[in-house]
Design an enzyme around this catalytic site. Structure first.
Site, PDB file in Angstrom:
ATOM      1  N   ASP A  24     -10.809   2.788   4.062  1.00 31.10           N
ATOM      2  CA  ASP A  24     -11.122   1.357   3.949  1.00 31.10           C
ATOM      3  C   ASP A  24     -12.637   1.147   3.849  1.00 31.10           C
ATOM      4  O   ASP A  24     -13.089   0.086   3.434  1.00 31.10           O
ATOM      5  CB  ASP A  24     -10.615   0.624   5.210  1.00 31.10           C
ATOM      6  CG  ASP A  24      -9.477  -0.327   4.893  1.00 31.10           C
ATOM      7  OD1 ASP A  24      -9.278  -0.649   3.708  1.00 31.10           O
ATOM      8  OD2 ASP A  24      -8.783  -0.746   5.834  1.00 31.10           O
ATOM      9  N   GLN A  71      -4.143  -1.502   9.609  1.00 41.91           N
ATOM     10  CA  GLN A  71      -4.065  -2.854   9.057  1.00 41.91           C
ATOM     11  C   GLN A  71      -4.629  -3.870  10.052  1.00 41.91           C
ATOM     12  O   GLN A  71      -4.225  -3.897  11.206  1.00 41.91           O
ATOM     13  CB  GLN A  71      -2.603  -3.188   8.703  1.00 41.91           C
ATOM     14  CG  GLN A  71      -2.431  -4.509   7.990  1.00 41.91           C
ATOM     15  CD  GLN A  71      -3.115  -4.554   6.625  1.00 41.91           C
ATOM     16  OE1 GLN A  71      -3.002  -3.629   5.834  1.00 41.91           O
ATOM     17  NE2 GLN A  71      -3.843  -5.621   6.351  1.00 41.91           N
ATOM     18  N   LYS A 128       0.849  -1.210   0.000  1.00 42.10           N
ATOM     19  CA  LYS A 128       0.000   0.000   0.000  1.00 42.10           C
ATOM     20  C   LYS A 128       0.875   1.247   0.000  1.00 42.10           C
ATOM     21  O   LYS A 128       0.615   2.208  -0.740  1.00 42.10           O
ATOM     22  CB  LYS A 128      -0.932  -0.023   1.223  1.00 42.10           C
ATOM     23  CG  LYS A 128      -2.039  -1.055   1.085  1.00 42.10           C
ATOM     24  CD  LYS A 128      -2.749  -1.363   2.394  1.00 42.10           C
ATOM     25  CE  LYS A 128      -3.727  -2.525   2.178  1.00 42.10           C
ATOM     26  NZ  LYS A 128      -4.323  -3.025   3.406  1.00 42.10           N
TER      27      LYS A 128
END
Ligand code: NAP
Length: 295
Positions: free
Chosen positions: A121, A98, A54
């Site tokens: 997200d 994460q 990412k």
């Protein structure tokens, strides 16, 4: 007849090219770069590899990117304070924590702490609720990637029978909710299947578009698929190691057999996977534009 292979890598590259151009435009017109912070707790190898990917993609696209490596035993309050700092940082438009987090940290509490305007997200309940009523700020990245793959592969979604296998909050439920909206690139009739579904193949055989996110290697066999269906395989299952020492992956669909029956199919790897990170970048770009009241 063998199915058309939907190349997620190619579609992802095309979208990344568009993102890079738009990021350059923001920089020259307004002097800002989309800013993404990725927060990782501990050093789980899979998480480290995802976060590295990412960060690398964000940098390649000309984003301002920051990585926060937190120790495995970080106190929950410290993690919440870190999130709060980035909630208030105007250079940061997207915050990604994460998952999974270590057991002593309340994952829900952490995700709820992210400002919904920076929740790239798309997992915050405010954003999932907005998605439900057709007013999403952000779509969760994998469902968004699936929808874009279908649209950019010229697959008719409007009026089609979509069957989704899996009802997770990150893939199955949001993709089903997105595709049944009364909107462009949606308006499908959607069925969601799970382990409580009595006759799975009865449903899968009706699908014009079959989306499988079960996490079960080769759970979908050719006899479960309608002739000419479009099959999107979200599953990523590690089934061994290659000669080069890399993980050997397979999807939830028996690709070799199903491709002889479907009209189009995504491979694993190289299908949905490359789209997920790309949509994270698109969400971050859009968050930056929203901060300027441009979208
Ligand atoms: P998950 O949270 O484990 O959910 C799996 C879902 O599938 C559950 O709803 C489960 O039903 C259902 N299911 C499992 N076996 C089934 C069966 N035999 N018949 C019918 N339904 C069944 O998984 P997830 O997070 O959604 O991920 C699914 C897969 O996609 C995994 O392989 C994951 O690695 C992959 N994935 C890939 C990406 C990507 O970017 N490519 C992103 C996210 C996930 P119940 O609810 O009844 O248990």
């Amino acid at each position: 007849m063998s199915a058309r292979i939907i190349n997620g890598q190619e579609v992802a590259q095309q979208i990344r090219h568009e993102i890079r151009q738009e990021a350059e435009r923001l920089k020259s017109a307004y002097g800002i770069s989309p800013g993404l912070v990725t927060i990782i707790v501990g050093n789980n190898p899979a998480s480290v590899s995802y976060v590295t990917g990412k960060q690398k993609t964000a940098k390649d696209l000309g984003f301002y990117s920051v990585q926060e490596d937190c120790p495995e035993d970080i106190q929950e309050e410290k993690l919440l304070a870190l999130i709060d700092r980035y909630n208030r940082d105007p250079k940061i438009h997207g915050i990604l924590v994460q998952l999974p987090l270590p057991g002593h940290i309340n994952e829900t509490k952490v995700l709820y702490a992210i400002d919904p305007d920076k929740d790239v997200d798309g997992f915050h309940p405010v954003n999932l609720g907005r998605l439900m009523i057709g007013e999403a700020l952000f779509y969760p990245c994998t469902p968004y990637g699936i929808q874009q793959l279908l649209i950019r592969s010229n697959i008719e979604i409007d009026g089609s029978e979509v069957v989704v296998v899996g009802r997770s909050n990150i893939v199955g439920k949001p993709v089903a909710m997105m595709l049944c909206q009364k909107a462009k690139g949606a308006n499908a009739t959607v069925t969601i299947c799970h382990t409580g579904t009595k006759d799975l193949s009865y449903h899968t055989r009706r699908a014009d578009i079959l989306i499988v996110a079960a996490g079960r290697p080769k759970a979908i066999t050719a006899d479960m698929v309608k002739e000419g269906a479009v099959v999107i395989d979200v599953g990523v299952n590690r089934i061994g190691v290659t000669q080069e020492g890399k993980a050997r992956l397979c999807g939830d669909v028996d690709f070799d057999a199903v491709k002889e029956k479907a009209s189009a199919i995504t491979p694993v790897p190289g299908g949905v996977g490359p789209m997920t990170i790309t949509m994270l970048m698109l969400n971050t770009l859009n968050a930056a534009k929203r901060s300027l009241k441009l979208s």
